[in-house]
Scaffold this active site. Structure first.
Site, PDB file in Angstrom:
ATOM      1  CB  SER A  28      44.213  37.811  34.770  1.00  0.00           C
ATOM      2  OG  SER A  28      44.609  38.577  35.846  1.00  0.00           O
ATOM      3  CE  LYS A  85      40.501  39.671  37.985  1.00  0.00           C
ATOM      4  NZ  LYS A  85      41.243  38.936  37.139  1.00  0.00           N
TER       5      LYS A  85
END
Length: 310
Positions: free
Chosen positions: A92, A163
């Site tokens: 990701s 993230k």
């Protein structure tokens, strides 16, 4: 005759006896010394293994154990307060972070009044924003697991994520504009860190980030479960600033990838949000979105450290 007899009997002890001169009596004399040693006096010299233990010669295993315990304690303190290793298990955050990368998270980055900035790659605890609060498990097992995770030897609980910060408190984040790009506070952001071929988002959104919250997204948008996927959840996909563990600053493994986590100038032109707030936009939360990412993974199924999720 008596004189000869007496002379003969006294012969062996005479001063001129050749046997005595040649050391014949050394045998019995040595025997007496050996006998004295076994007769109850100190049988061993200071260098004899059977003698009293020399405190300066403590067993090597004891020194090794103490040294090992001191090293573990030091690493635990270092990991808790300064920097902690995390393993990247998903795609990701590609191409910035790859599967199998071990990153070192700087826990001091936001500890002295500073806060996450747009573009920072952060590790955070997603409890209450990305995952639901759960009842505490066995405290002993949890303590052992946390200790192993702190050393990078095990994956932590499935609540840690890694993230990139895209919006901070007060920012209006919109996707997508007429050219299919992300905008923050009305300024187009050119995201060169994205995975080649990935659009900024496959799902449109228009949100305003509440104070002390973060809007975060993965760099591999089609493989990232991030703030977009939690718009309809409690917290609206926004991560509280106080849940940030630290900033991902270094890739320390494998050796061929040893480097700092590259920064970005993509947000340099973005202005601060207006003092009175944005006059338009749905506000924090926005319309629920499903996101375009996979299930991520982390702390076992995601892209995070020693397992942060994707």
């Amino acid at each position: 005759m008596d004189t000869e007899a007496q002379h003969t009997e006294r012969g062996p002890s005479s001063d001129t006896d050749p046997d005595r001169d040649s050391g014949t009596e050394e045998g019995p004399r040595s025997a007496r010394v050996s006998g004295d040693s076994g007769g109850g006096e100190d049988p061993a010299g200071p260098g004899d293994p059977a003698g009293p233990e020399d405190p300066e010669r403590a067993p090597s295993w004891r020194r090794t154990a103490l040294l090992g315990a001191a090293c573990v304690a030091f690493l635990l303190l270092l990991s808790h307060f300064v920097a902690q290793p995390f393993l990247i298990p998903s795609r990701s955050m590609e191409p910035t972070l790859r599967v199998g990368d071990r990153i070192l998270v700087n826990k001091l980055a936001y500890r002295f009044g500073d806060e996450p900035h747009r573009g920072d790659v952060v590790v955070f605890d997603g409890t209450g924003s990305f995952v639901r609060e759960e009842a505490a498990g066995d405290p002993v097992t949890g303590l052992l697991r946390d200790g192993a995770a702190a050393l990078g030897l095990a994956e932590p609980a499935e609540t840690d994520f890694v993230k990139r910060v895209v919006g901070t408190g007060g920012d209006r984040v919109v996707c997508c504009d007429e050219d299919g790009r992300l905008t923050v506070n009305g300024v187009t952001v050119v995201e060169r860190y994205l995975m080649p071929g990935d659009p900024p988002s496959g799902v449109p959104f228009d949100i305003v980030v509440p104070a002390d919250r973060l809007w975060v997204m993965g760099d591999h948008r089609s493989q990232s479960s991030d703030s977009r996927d939690h718009l309809g959840s409690p917290g609206g996909g926004m991560v509280p600033v106080d849940r940030v563990v630290g900033r991902a600053d270094w890739i320390v493994w494998p050796f061929g990838r040893w480097s700092g986590v590259a920064g970005t100038d993509a947000f340099d032109a973005v202005p601060a949000p207006p003092a009175g707030g944005h006059p338009t936009g749905p506000g924090a939360g926005g319309a629920p979105g499903t996101g375009d990412g996979g299930t991520g993974g982390g702390a076992g199924s995601g892209d995070g450290g020693a397992g942060p999720r994707g």
